[in-house]
Write an enzyme that holds these catalytic residues in place. Structure first.
Site, PDB file in Angstrom:
ATOM      1  N   HIS A   1     -39.614 -44.586 -66.450  1.00 31.30           N
ATOM      2  CA  HIS A   1     -39.910 -45.632 -67.351  1.00 31.30           C
ATOM      3  C   HIS A   1     -38.670 -45.504 -68.193  1.00 31.30           C
ATOM      4  CE1 HIS A   1     -41.714 -41.966 -69.497  1.00 31.30           C
ATOM      5  NE2 HIS A   1     -41.180 -42.633 -70.719  1.00 31.30           N
TER       6      HIS A   1
ATOM      7  N   GLU B   1     -35.293 -38.736 -71.149  1.00 32.83           N
ATOM      8  CA  GLU B   1     -36.584 -37.786 -70.939  1.00 32.83           C
ATOM      9  C   GLU B   1     -36.573 -37.462 -69.378  1.00 32.83           C
ATOM     10  OE1 GLU B   1     -40.058 -39.987 -71.620  1.00 32.83           O
ATOM     11  OE2 GLU B   1     -41.664 -38.383 -71.487  1.00 32.83           O
TER      12      GLU B   1
ATOM     13  N   HIS C   1     -35.354 -44.532 -75.154  1.00 35.02           N
ATOM     14  CA  HIS C   1     -34.994 -43.450 -74.182  1.00 35.02           C
ATOM     15  C   HIS C   1     -35.398 -44.010 -72.586  1.00 35.02           C
ATOM     16  CE1 HIS C   1     -39.427 -42.375 -74.729  1.00 35.02           C
ATOM     17  NE2 HIS C   1     -39.485 -42.135 -73.489  1.00 35.02           N
TER      18      HIS C   1
HETATM   19 CO    CO Z   1     -40.913 -41.475 -72.307  1.00 37.64          CO
END
Ligand code: CO
Length: 134
Positions: A7, A130, A79
């Site tokens: 994502h 991440e 992020h």
């Molecule tokens: Co995230």
């Protein structure tokens, strides 16, 4: 080492307004808001054919995204999340390469119930990264 883009997370000052942009204006499927008290955010998932967008709104007084929104009042990309097969092996490899892992370096349970880690933006082209064990 890197797998799919899981994502892209976008911090927003107003989750409802962000949902409107993605649902009404862009015609995407948007989930109901989900409270992530442990992470200090309320999150909405925008489903795309090949990945997801997460809209993050601060929750509570100590939200980790509040400082980002103070600097970017209209919101912005917070992020990107990449999938890895083995998060411990990925972490150990990156640490050996000199990269900084945020927090205590131990994976936490992320928004999808899977182990995640965050990596220092200064070591990754100015982007908070991440990693999620797929
Ligand atoms: Co995230």
């Amino acid at each position: 080492m890197l797998g799919r883009l899981n994502h892209v997370a976008i911090a927003v000052p107003d989750l409802e307004a962000g949902c409107q942009v993605y649902s009404a204006m862009l015609g995407a499927t948007v989930s109901e808001p989900q409270i992530e008290a442990d992470h200090g955010v309320t999150v909405v998932f925008v489903e795309l054919p090949n990945t997801k967008i997460e809209l993050l709104e601060p929750l509570g007084d100590n939200s980790p995204i509040q400082a980002f929104l103070d600097k970017n009042p209209s919101g912005g990309i917070h992020h990107v999340c990449y999938e890895v097969e083995d998060i411990i092996a990925a972490r150990d490899h990156l640490k050996a390469e000199g990269a900084r892992v945020l927090g205590d370096g131990e994976p936490k349970t992320g928004a999808h119930g899977k182990p995640v880690l965050f990596l220092h933006p200064k070591d990754f082209c100015g982007t908070l990264v991440e990693l999620e064990q797929a």
